[in-house]
Design an enzyme around this catalytic site. Structure first.
Site, PDB file in Angstrom:
ATOM      1  N   LYS A 194      -6.878  15.783 -47.778  1.00  0.00           N
ATOM      2  CA  LYS A 194      -6.417  16.672 -46.722  1.00  0.00           C
ATOM      3  C   LYS A 194      -5.949  15.790 -45.564  1.00  0.00           C
ATOM      4  O   LYS A 194      -6.758  15.275 -44.795  1.00  0.00           O
ATOM      5  CB  LYS A 194      -7.540  17.621 -46.292  1.00  0.00           C
ATOM      6  CG  LYS A 194      -7.071  18.781 -45.401  1.00  0.00           C
ATOM      7  CD  LYS A 194      -6.975  18.353 -43.961  1.00  0.00           C
ATOM      8  CE  LYS A 194      -6.463  19.455 -43.050  1.00  0.00           C
ATOM      9  NZ  LYS A 194      -6.117  18.940 -41.708  1.00  0.00           N
ATOM     10  N   GLU A 269     -16.801   7.873 -41.425  1.00  0.00           N
ATOM     11  CA  GLU A 269     -16.352   6.698 -40.676  1.00  0.00           C
ATOM     12  C   GLU A 269     -15.749   7.219 -39.387  1.00  0.00           C
ATOM     13  O   GLU A 269     -14.633   7.737 -39.366  1.00  0.00           O
ATOM     14  CB  GLU A 269     -15.341   5.898 -41.505  1.00  0.00           C
ATOM     15  CG  GLU A 269     -15.153   4.467 -41.011  1.00  0.00           C
ATOM     16  CD  GLU A 269     -14.134   4.357 -39.905  1.00  0.00           C
ATOM     17  OE1 GLU A 269     -14.553   4.252 -38.729  1.00  0.00           O
ATOM     18  OE2 GLU A 269     -12.942   4.408 -40.201  1.00  0.00           O
ATOM     19  N   CYS A 303      -9.788   2.965 -34.421  1.00  0.00           N
ATOM     20  CA  CYS A 303     -11.194   3.309 -34.200  1.00  0.00           C
ATOM     21  C   CYS A 303     -12.040   2.118 -33.809  1.00  0.00           C
ATOM     22  O   CYS A 303     -13.020   2.262 -33.069  1.00  0.00           O
ATOM     23  CB  CYS A 303     -11.772   4.000 -35.435  1.00  0.00           C
ATOM     24  SG  CYS A 303     -11.783   2.955 -36.918  1.00  0.00           S
ATOM     25  N   GLU A 399     -14.691   7.583 -25.500  1.00  0.00           N
ATOM     26  CA  GLU A 399     -13.600   6.969 -26.261  1.00  0.00           C
ATOM     27  C   GLU A 399     -12.259   7.544 -25.806  1.00  0.00           C
ATOM     28  O   GLU A 399     -12.027   8.753 -25.855  1.00  0.00           O
ATOM     29  CB  GLU A 399     -13.797   7.230 -27.755  1.00  0.00           C
ATOM     30  CG  GLU A 399     -12.760   6.556 -28.629  1.00  0.00           C
ATOM     31  CD  GLU A 399     -12.965   6.850 -30.102  1.00  0.00           C
ATOM     32  OE1 GLU A 399     -12.579   6.005 -30.934  1.00  0.00           O
ATOM     33  OE2 GLU A 399     -13.496   7.930 -30.430  1.00  0.00           O
TER      34      GLU A 399
END
Length: 495
Positions: A194, A269, A303, A399
């Site tokens: 997806k 993750e 990331c 973040e």
């Protein structure tokens, strides 16, 4: 002129009707909602993709399950490895087409699309292909006492879990998808991908290449749509494992949904607020080059990128002034221009988020350079250096996932570990020093899944990658992935 020419094959692909890829064929439902794909460099429409219907979702999972029980299960480990390698060959052979599609959808530099989305994808697949013939169990000798002369032996088997749901982010859609494809196929699983609603086209093209490589129909399927499609996929009773890469808040919801659905195993993750620590003896010029390369690559939408940098007070002005000078020379513009270093933010929601954090920084911190959105078409912002005075400032805690790095001075190395670990996240960190003894003593104390020394962000398929704390569960790469994609079965024999 350094602007590349768009391939005819890319132009033709953009004009096609796009939907799902199920059981080896493209599926284009006409009665479902369409998602507009927008070029982040121009804000102009690129194409449309149809959202998957519930029936299509069920068909994709059923196709993956049939392949898992049928044709894919009949392939030997050697044959699986050969097919994965052939898939990697076709990714390389069609690399420029894939790179251009990815750059158009994500705003990623064409250099980065070629290097990571194509070359790194092929490298990762070849690494996983090598594991296909090396997945093994153990032989064991039980200690049962013999009652009538009988003996006992035991062994363990590693068996594929089944259908994997791979949920892919928009920042590196090809590369991260191939991490999950390689892990699933090498262990004998099948997969339903997806992609993000912002970057679906390259994965649809990948699925076509997989069929061309000889990978059986149903082994790789692609479903498009927004978050609701992902949730339905996670909750599907025939999905045995979820592999998710994305934000921390979404990842937590994915994990909760998977556990509630059927105790479905999952690998998460997630993101982080990654720290880089420069000791007083650090090579500042080396650190400047490293931060330019890893902190601002793909506009900071990585990331593992460093977002918090702690610098000894005696060196912080030198570091920020040299870094600002380097950023001032960087050309901002079209990611299809080979002379450009900085392209746009990948999509409008992320652009708005980064702009929000820039305004927050202006209120709480000191902007050393950058700090503004560009007054032009496209989702462009200036690469930014922020100097913080407190670890409690917003940009030291949350973040940003953009081209914004916050720097903070420290005075004593005794306080440094506390600053690095003062975060709910634990994906990655780096230490910059010429004193190896200090680095080696710090590494066990740093709460992060990966610690680099005199480098940051680089990952390699031979080295496990994943986070601690809120930054995730499980690992990509190395041999660590095998445990997440297989079930351990014990066998005991009496003879």
């Amino acid at each position: 002129m350094s602007q590349i020419e768009i391939l005819d094959s890319v132009k033709a692909y953009l004009q096609r009707e796009h939907g799902q890829f199920i059981a080896g064929e493209a599926s284009r439902a006409s009665d479902t909602a369409k998602i507009d794909l927008i070029d982040p460099a121009t804000e102009q429409p690129l194409a449309q993709v149809a959202s998957a219907s519930t029936a299509e979702l069920d068909a994709a999972v059923a196709s993956a399950k049939r392949a898992f029980k049928g044709e894919w299960a009949q392939k030997t480990p050697y044959e699986r490895g050969q097919l994965i390698n052939r898939f990697a060959d076709l990714i390389e052979a069609n690399g420029e087409e894939l790179a251009q599609l990815e750059t158009l959808c994500s705003g990623k530099s064409i250099h980065l699309s070629r290097m990571l989305e194509v070359q790194q994808s092929a490298q990762s697949l070849r690494y996983y292909a090598g594991w296909a013939t090396k997945i093994s169990g153990e032989t064991l000798t039980p200690s049962f006492p013999s009652m009538q002369g009988e003996r006992y032996s035991a062994m363990t088997r590693r068996e594929p879990v089944g259908v994997v749901a791979g949920i892919i982010p928009w920042n590196f859609s090809v590369m991260i998808a191939n991490w999950k494809i390689g892990a699933a196929l090498a262990t004998g699983c099948t997969i339903v991908l997806k992609p993000s609603e912002f970057t679906p086209l390259t994965l649809l093209r990948l699925a076509e290449l997989a069929i061309e490589a000889g990978i059986p129909a149903g082994v790789i399927n692609v479903l498009n749509g927004e978050g609701a499609i992902g949730q339905q996929l996670i909750e599907h009773p025939d999905v045995a494992k979820v592999s998710f890469t994305g934000s921390v808040p979404t990842g937590m919801k994915v994990g909760q949904t998977a556990m509630a659905a059927n105790l479905t195993r999952c690998t998460l993750e997630l993101g982080g607020k990654n720290a880089a620590a420069l000791l007083a003896d650090a090579d500042i010029d080396r650190a400047v080059g490293g931060l330019l390369q890893t902190g601002y690559v793909h506009q900071g939408q990585v990331c593992a990128a460093p977002e918090r940098v702690f610098v000894h007070r005696s060196r912080i002005d030198e570091l920020t002034s040299k870094l600002a000078a380097g950023l001032s020379q960087a050309k901002i513009g079209s990611p299809l221009d080979e002379s450009v270093m900085f392209g746009p933010i990948s999509n409008k929601p992320q652009f708005d988020k980064v702009c929000h954090y820039l305004e927050q920084a202006k209120r709480e911190s000191r902007i050393v350079c950058g700090g503004n959105a560009l007054d032009r078409a496209g989702y462009f912002v200036e690469p930014t250096i922020v100097q913080a005075s407190s670890a409690s400032e917003t940009l030291m805690r949350e973040e940003t996932f953009g081209p914004v790095i916050s720097f903070m001075p420290y005075d004593d190395e005794s306080e440094l570990l506390g600053l690095i670990n003062d975060s709910p996240f634990g994906l990655s960190a780096s230490v910059w020093t010429n004193d190896l003894s200090k680095a080696m003593r710090m590494i066990p104390e740093i709460e992060a899944g990966t610690v680099w020394v005199n480098m940051h962000t680089f990952v390699d398929p031979s080295v496990p990658f994943g986070g601690l704390k809120s930054s995730g569960l499980g690992r990509e790469f190395g041999s660590a992935f095998i445990e997440d994609y297989t079930e351990l079965k014990s066998v005991m024999l009496c003879y």
